[in-house]
Design a protein around this motif. Structure first.
Motif, short mmCIF file in Angstrom:
data_model
loop_
_atom_site.label_atom_id
_atom_site.label_comp_id
_atom_site.label_asym_id
_atom_site.label_seq_id
_atom_site.Cartn_x
_atom_site.Cartn_y
_atom_site.Cartn_z
N THR A 6 0.84 -1.19 0.00
CA THR A 6 0.00 0.00 0.00
C THR A 6 0.87 1.24 0.00
O THR A 6 2.04 1.19 0.36
CB THR A 6 -0.93 0.02 1.23
N THR A 7 0.29 2.35 -0.39
CA THR A 7 1.02 3.61 -0.38
C THR A 7 0.58 4.43 0.82
O THR A 7 -0.52 4.27 1.33
CB THR A 7 0.76 4.41 -1.67
N VAL A 8 1.44 5.32 1.23
CA VAL A 8 1.14 6.19 2.36
C VAL A 8 0.86 7.58 1.83
O VAL A 8 1.62 8.12 1.03
CB VAL A 8 2.33 6.23 3.33
N ALA A 9 -0.24 8.16 2.25
CA ALA A 9 -0.59 9.52 1.84
C ALA A 9 -0.13 10.47 2.93
O ALA A 9 -0.52 10.35 4.08
CB ALA A 9 -2.09 9.63 1.63
N LEU A 10 0.72 11.39 2.58
CA LEU A 10 1.18 12.41 3.51
C LEU A 10 0.40 13.68 3.26
O LEU A 10 0.22 14.09 2.12
CB LEU A 10 2.68 12.66 3.34
N THR A 11 -0.05 14.30 4.31
CA THR A 11 -0.80 15.54 4.15
C THR A 11 -0.03 16.67 4.81
O THR A 11 0.75 16.46 5.73
CB THR A 11 -2.19 15.43 4.78
N GLY A 12 -0.26 17.84 4.34
CA GLY A 12 0.41 19.01 4.87
C GLY A 12 0.40 20.11 3.83
O GLY A 12 -0.05 19.93 2.71
N SER A 13 0.91 21.24 4.22
CA SER A 13 0.93 22.38 3.32
C SER A 13 2.36 22.66 2.87
O SER A 13 3.18 23.10 3.66
CB SER A 13 0.35 23.61 4.03
#
Length: 67
Positions: free
Chosen positions: A42-49
């Motif tokens: 699976t892939t990891v989704a990184l969130t942020g600005s």
């Protein structure tokens, strides 16, 4: 605790389990009770600005006079 995705080779159902990283490679039973499963990549989704980290003042932070 990380979530890992698995697929049952007998009934073709996909399912997820929350388990410690130390148990990520341990065998997992599907919800139907089958033991012939495989862990999926699976892939990891990184969130942020990203814009909050970008320098201001043009293309090079204002040092080249282009902005």
């Amino acid at each position: 605790m990380p979530t890992y995705a698995y697929r049952c080779r007998e009934c073709a159902e996909s399912f997820e389990l929350n388990r410690p990283m130390s148990e990520s490679g341990a065998p997992a039973k599907c919800p139907e009770g089958h033991e012939n499963t495989v862990k999926l990549l699976t892939t990891v989704a990184l969130t942020g600005s990203a814009s909050a980290q970008a320098p201001s003042g043009g293309c090079c932070g204002g040092a080249c006079g282009c902005g």
